[in-house]
Design a protein around this motif. Sequence first.
Motif, mmCIF file in Angstrom:
data_model
loop_
_atom_site.group_PDB
_atom_site.id
_atom_site.type_symbol
_atom_site.label_atom_id
_atom_site.label_comp_id
_atom_site.label_asym_id
_atom_site.label_seq_id
_atom_site.Cartn_x
_atom_site.Cartn_y
_atom_site.Cartn_z
ATOM 1 N N ASP A 1 4.927 2.055 11.214
ATOM 2 C CA ASP A 1 6.043 1.932 12.144
ATOM 3 C C ASP A 1 7.278 2.501 11.454
ATOM 4 O O ASP A 1 7.706 1.993 10.412
ATOM 5 C CB ASP A 1 6.285 0.470 12.538
ATOM 6 N N ALA B 1 11.476 0.916 16.503
ATOM 7 C CA ALA B 1 10.410 1.445 15.660
ATOM 8 C C ALA B 1 9.457 2.316 16.472
ATOM 9 O O ALA B 1 9.085 1.980 17.598
ATOM 10 C CB ALA B 1 9.643 0.303 15.009
ATOM 11 N N ARG C 1 5.695 4.024 16.439
ATOM 12 C CA ARG C 1 4.398 3.944 15.771
ATOM 13 C C ARG C 1 3.851 5.352 15.561
ATOM 14 O O ARG C 1 3.738 6.141 16.498
ATOM 15 C CB ARG C 1 3.411 3.103 16.580
ATOM 16 N N VAL D 1 8.029 0.663 19.849
ATOM 17 C CA VAL D 1 6.983 -0.357 19.861
ATOM 18 C C VAL D 1 7.363 -1.542 20.736
ATOM 19 O O VAL D 1 6.525 -2.079 21.482
ATOM 20 C CB VAL D 1 6.689 -0.823 18.414
#
Length: 229
Positions: free
Chosen positions: A56, A63, A65, A82
């Motif tokens: 992440d 964040a 991924r 995320v």
Amino acid sequence: MGLWHVFYADWQMECCGTPFSVGDEVGWPLLLCDADDVLGGGWHDQLTEIVGAVEDVRGKDGAVRVVREETGLVVALHAHPVHMIAPDDLGGGRPGDRIRSVGLLAVETHGSVELPEVRGRVRAVQVLTQGFAEPAPGADLLVPVPGERWLKAVDACPRWFGGAARRSAAGVIVTLEVPGTDSALSHAVRAASGLPDDAPPGTESEGLPGDALAALLETLSTVRKPRVP
């Protein structure tokens, strides 16, 4: 240096893209897409296998991924942060997991979060023409026909695309050479050039004129032949 097939969709370029030519250095945010979700699926040589660790990467909008491919390429797994994605939609890979995934690398500039940028040199460009058809007799909307597409090598990516309703340019397939990485496509180029199996990454393009490399790469980016009834 690793060679990677990248799909740059027509609408991404027409909206806010910058045209480029073979030999140009570029920087693009790349997304590993489910190939079946792009133009109906049925992709062939353009598929990419990514093996690496899930991370992440934090940014100002949250964040993202990503998967850090084992030779260094970093690509996003989602176009949104995320915290905006339902847990069931995040897939099986969690930060720290090592995954193996096959998909289509695509330029993505319209997500809700800034994706990591991949920098490299354009080594080949092919305009992709997609076939469309009615999903059912009398339907008003035409949809992509899986695997019904054509490729034409060009020196530069066009700014605008178009075509007939049932056969239209839908973007370009770019071969991007990314420093510090290696790929199955690079291995294929080394094999086609007669280099030994243990030849180091990057030797596939050393001393090879740009037009000769582009011509070789064209033979390694093909479409499936239509089935004969």
